[in-house]
Design an enzyme around this catalytic site. Structure first.
Site: not given
Ligand code: NMX
Ligand code: MLT
Length: 439
Positions: A242, A272, A318, A327, A373
């Site tokens: 964002s 996100h 994350h 947070r 979240d």
């Molecule tokens: N559950 C399952 N798998 C996960 C999770 C999770 N909570 N977090 C990371 N992974 C997986 C990810 O999908 C990736 O898999 P692959 O190699 O098959 O593509 C692997 O672990 C490595 O990912 P990371 O490098 O640790 O995480 P990345 O930086 O790519 O993504 C998020 C960060 C936040 C998108 C990821 O942790 C996620 O999908 N979390 C759940 C959704 C979530 O809570 N999003 C909100 C984040 C905060 N916000 O508000 O934006």
């Molecule tokens: C945010 O507050 O924007 C989330 O934690 C996602 C991020 O920092 O990548």
């Protein structure tokens, strides 16, 4: 106007710092880019510049150098409140100094004087089908407000570049003043069929106004939560979707309404901001499946089912953080102090105990800890805001504070059009064919 004066006073020194860096150190190497980073969503490449906030992987967000506990302790509070005035946080983000109570209240007064919304915005929202997702409505409303942009009008009238930040700040104050009304109207209209326009009362602060416009039962408690919520969600440095989208669109000199609407479109994605609604859905499914609180073992198998079906566990992991998100901790503490026996809170706590170990065992997520979240919906639910599709709108109200502060400073410091360079797959293959293996 207070924020205008404070920013203006700082500008010569900031512009000089930028000038020295650009003119005298333009060729100094800061970072290098690997093939893995290009294929991996530009993760960790140090290429964005902001002084508003910084995410330390080992400690979490710092707003103008202050951690979350420091922000909650140092920012001024309204009478009888434990959570700081949101106006004080906006002052901190914009000015870079902790305000006194008078300064925080001056920002609050500024918002109160700008919290009017043209009728056509409500008419447009009312005209949309009742099942429209609240994030669609919210983004549309932000776009609808763009017709009143001071920046767009003055730009086309020939405003000098050095002055861009002034109407950008006016737009940002207008936007952030109006968002609580827009959000509350969407909530009351979509879920309760209410058609009356909400009114902002200048005697109350941002959080209290929001709680009153939302018409929740415990307005005092919800006002405290709203202050905490908007502060925590305001900024997370510049690389998240964002913030980065808002900055990118703003760099083409689109006004803050266009830029923020684009940022909101990114916030609406499940990886996100939409993760906050997904988290509550996940918790409710878990509770339903086991008819209340599950055992740790039942929860473990539920988490594994989610992973094995190829889904992520929302609220965990994350892109930058490598510790429990402060947070998350601030919200957990808020809830424990106010409603420790709430069943959904106890469930969220159980998830916190069990899920990180499951994610570690799976071995994919680099950060198995909860993010912002993982618990925010639990707190909303306690105060009666159980309509989870609305949760990302709340994130958006908070996020506007940080991205608009960034937008103003980007114009003030003349940050240029963002335009990275792309390569083709063939080019990457040529690069790696010339490099020694693994280098
Ligand atoms: N559950 C399952 N798998 C996960 C999770 C999770 N909570 N977090 C990371 N992974 C997986 C990810 O999908 C990736 O898999 P692959 O190699 O098959 O593509 C692997 O672990 C490595 O990912 P990371 O490098 O640790 O995480 P990345 O930086 O790519 O993504 C998020 C960060 C936040 C998108 C990821 O942790 C996620 O999908 N979390 C759940 C959704 C979530 O809570 N999003 C909100 C984040 C905060 N916000 O508000 O934006
Ligand atoms: C945010 O507050 O924007 C989330 O934690 C996602 C991020 O920092 O990548």
């Amino acid at each position: 106007m207070l924020l205008h004066d404070k920013i203006e006073a700082q500008l010569p020194a900031w512009r000089e710092r930028y000038r020295v860096l650009a003119k005298e150190h333009g060729e100094t190497v800061v970072d290098q880019v690997t093939v893995g980073q290009i294929l991996g969503g530009m993760r960790d490449i140090k290429s964005l510049l902001t002084d508003i906030s910084y995410v330390d992987p080992a400690h979490g967000i710092l707003f103008r150098g202050l951690s979350i506990p420091e922000v909650l302790e140092k920012l001024p509070k309204g009478r009888g409140a434990k959570m700081p005035l949101v106006g004080g946080l906006y002052y901190l983000l914009m000015v870079g100094e902790v305000p006194n109570r008078e300064q925080a209240l001056a920002v609050e007064a500024e918002w109160a004087s700008r919290a009017e919304i043209p009728d056509y915005v409500f008419k447009m929202l009312k005209g949309m089908p009742r099942d429209t997702h609240p994030m669609i409505l919210f983004t549309q409303a932000v776009m609808a407000l763009a017709s009143d942009s001071h920046f767009a009008r003055q730009y086309h009238a020939g405003l000098k570049r050095d002055e861009f930040w002034r109407p950008a700040l006016d737009d940002s104050l207008d936007l952030t003043a109006k968002l609580p009304l827009v959000a509350a109207y969407i909530y009351r209209n979509r879920y309760f069929g209410e058609r009356k326009k909400p009114r902002y009362n200048p005697r109350w602060d941002y959080g209290t106004n929001f709680a009153r416009m939302m018409k929740v039962a415990d307005k005092k408690g919800y006002a405290e939560l709203s202050r905490l919520y908007f502060i925590l969600h305001s900024d997370h440095e510049s690389g998240n979707v964002s913030a980065h989208t808002t900055h990118l669109v703003g760099s083409s000199l689109s006004d803050i309404y266009f830029a923020f609407a684009a940022g909101l479109s990114g916030l609406a994605g499940p990886l996100h901001g939409l993760a906050n609604q997904e988290c509550l859905i996940w918790l409710l499914r878990l509770r339903e499946k086991f008819g209340g609180l599950p055992t740790a073992e039942q929860l473990r198998s539920f988490a594994w089912e989610t992973l094995e079906s190829g889904q992520v566990i929302p609220g965990y992991g994350h892109g930058v953080l490598r510790v429990v998100d402060p947070r998350f901790m601030a919200q957990l503490q808020f809830a424990r102090e106010r409603f420790p026996d709430d069943e959904l809170l106890r469930l969220a706590e159980l998830v916190f105990e069990v899920v990180p170990a499951v994610l570690k065992e799976q071995g994919k997520a680099k950060d198995p800890a909860p993010n912002v979240d993982a618990i925010s919906g639990t707190l909303q639910h306690f105060y009666g805001v159980s309509e989870y599709e609305f949760y990302t709108v709340l994130f958006g109200v908070g996020r506007a504070l940080g991205v608009s502060a960034n937008y103003v400073w980007a114009r003030a410091l003349g940050q240029p059009l963002e335009r990275p360079k792309s390569v083709t797959t063939k080019m990457l293959e040529e690069v790696v064919s010339k490099a020694p293996a693994g280098v």
